[in-house]
Design a protein around this motif. Structure first.
Motif, PDB file in Angstrom:
ATOM      1  N   UNK A 101      30.559 -47.776  -0.182  1.00 48.60           N
ATOM      2  CA  UNK A 101      30.598 -46.607   0.699  1.00 48.60           C
ATOM      3  C   UNK A 101      29.286 -46.386   1.443  1.00 48.60           C
ATOM      4  N   UNK A 102      29.322 -45.547   2.441  1.00 46.25           N
ATOM      5  CA  UNK A 102      28.146 -45.216   3.239  1.00 46.25           C
ATOM      6  C   UNK A 102      28.339 -43.797   3.768  1.00 46.25           C
ATOM      7  N   UNK A 103      27.244 -43.131   4.025  1.00 43.70           N
ATOM      8  CA  UNK A 103      27.309 -41.773   4.557  1.00 43.70           C
ATOM      9  C   UNK A 103      27.506 -41.822   6.072  1.00 43.70           C
ATOM     10  N   UNK A 104      28.319 -40.917   6.599  1.00 42.60           N
ATOM     11  CA  UNK A 104      28.523 -40.864   8.041  1.00 42.60           C
ATOM     12  C   UNK A 104      28.734 -39.412   8.476  1.00 42.60           C
ATOM     13  N   UNK A 105      28.510 -39.199   9.769  1.00 42.20           N
ATOM     14  CA  UNK A 105      28.723 -37.880  10.362  1.00 42.20           C
ATOM     15  C   UNK A 105      30.110 -37.825  10.982  1.00 42.20           C
ATOM     16  N   UNK A 106      30.761 -36.668  10.986  1.00 38.59           N
ATOM     17  CA  UNK A 106      32.104 -36.565  11.558  1.00 38.59           C
ATOM     18  C   UNK A 106      32.088 -36.779  13.067  1.00 38.59           C
ATOM     19  N   UNK A 107      33.230 -37.099  13.676  1.00 37.16           N
ATOM     20  CA  UNK A 107      33.296 -37.281  15.133  1.00 37.16           C
ATOM     21  C   UNK A 107      32.917 -36.005  15.873  1.00 37.16           C
ATOM     22  N   UNK A 108      32.375 -36.183  17.075  1.00 36.17           N
ATOM     23  CA  UNK A 108      31.998 -35.042  17.910  1.00 36.17           C
ATOM     24  C   UNK A 108      32.960 -34.941  19.089  1.00 36.17           C
ATOM     25  N   UNK A 109      33.378 -33.742  19.406  1.00 39.06           N
ATOM     26  CA  UNK A 109      34.233 -33.493  20.563  1.00 39.06           C
ATOM     27  C   UNK A 109      33.392 -33.488  21.832  1.00 39.06           C
TER      28      UNK A 109
END
Length: 313
Positions: A262-270
């Protein structure tokens, strides 16, 4: 009985001696895996806000990267050199060198162990520019990683025979062809030199990887070619965009016979209109995660596909 016990004791002593001998030999064996390497690099001194020590650290780090690259190269496949010669002729030499240096430092086939000697000299060139050149020698250990066996390339249409392309116009749709001889798992990232976005798996997926079947053709980012999904609405389509006259971005295609950690990620941006980003990582975190996986997983295959995007006035 006494003689029998004595023999057992002698055997134990020999056994202990044998084990100790192995422990004595093992460090020498490990040391033999450390290879002497050397390299050098120069940096232009052109910013009064940067101290001499900062320039020296930068030049020394680049020299170590150069030493590792000279000794071990990289198993990461890339089309960088071809793009530099052709589609990237409009870019400055400094910009191309920065990308090449970044590529070497990010994906070396070795790990620096220790210094033996290092030396830095400041020189003035014929144009009056000052350069700091550092030479370094030391020991490094090679990373064993797999060569790329899969086929992957970018497309400007959904026909893999007719639409192969690494150059795109601003606002143009893009696709990616993939085929592996073996079953496995892939992750595809897109790097715009500011942040890294995870394109495959698509945003709707809850997994950190996408499972692929051997000898099956995949065309990603196309709903018309999404027979590998139960719901084509989960496909994320892409459109290339840049605010620069000529821009260079790159895809990372990762394949492994085993699932990725696994890896950390940021959610999608509108974004404005119907647009949004993919899930993203900062570049430093991504590079650290990828290099750690390359170190631990000898079967990991990595390919970088550089693309240029042109914006006409």
């Amino acid at each position: 009985m006494k003689n029998s016990s004595r023999r057992k004791l002698d055997f134990k002593r020999q056994y202990i001696y044998f084990v100790l001998l192995l422990f004595i030999i093992k460090p020498n064996f490990l040391f033999s895996q450390e290879f002497p390497v050397s390299g050098e690099s120069s940096v232009l001194i052109n910013d009064p806000l940067i101290t001499r020590l900062q320039y020296e650290n930068k030049a020394l780090n680049m020299a170590m990267e150069n030493a590792i690259d000279n000794a071990f190269g990289t198993s990461v496949m890339t089309n960088y050199n071809r793009l530099t010669v052709t589609e990237m002729q409009g870019r400055s030499v400094a910009f191309n060198s920065d990308i090449r240096s970044n590529f070497i430092s990010t994906f070396p086939n070795g790990i620096w162990i220790k210094d033996s000697t290092k030396n830095c000299i400041e020189e003035k060139d014929e144009k009056g520019n000052y350069w700091l050149t550092c030479k370094v020698a030391g020991y490094a250990r090679k990373i064993e990683s797999a060569k790329v066996q899969f086929i992957a390339y970018t497309l400007d249409g959904i026909n893999p025979q007719l639409n192969k392309s690494e150059t795109f116009n601003n606002g143009e749709d893009g696709y990616l062809y993939f085929r592996s001889p073996d079953n496995g798992y892939i992750v595809i990232f897109y790097d715009d030199m500011k942040k890294v976005q995870r394109c495959i798996p698509y945003n709707a997926s809850k997994e950190n990887y996408f499972k692929v079947d051997g000898n099956r053709e995949y065309i990603f980012f196309s709903r018309n070619k999404s027979d590998y999904l139960s719901d084509k609405n989960n496909v994320d389509e892409i459109e290339f965009f840049t605010e620069m006259p000529l821009d260079y971005n790159q895809f990372y295609v990762l394949f492994s016979p085993t699932p990725f950690s696994g890896y950390f990620y940021n959610p999608p941006e509108k974004l404005e209109g119907r647009y949004s980003t993919f899930k993203s990582l900062d570049r430093e975190s991504f590079h650290s995660w990828l290099q750690e996986n390359r170190t631990r997983n000898k079967d990991l295959q990595v390919q970088i596909i550089g693309v240029t995007i042109t914006r006409t006035p």
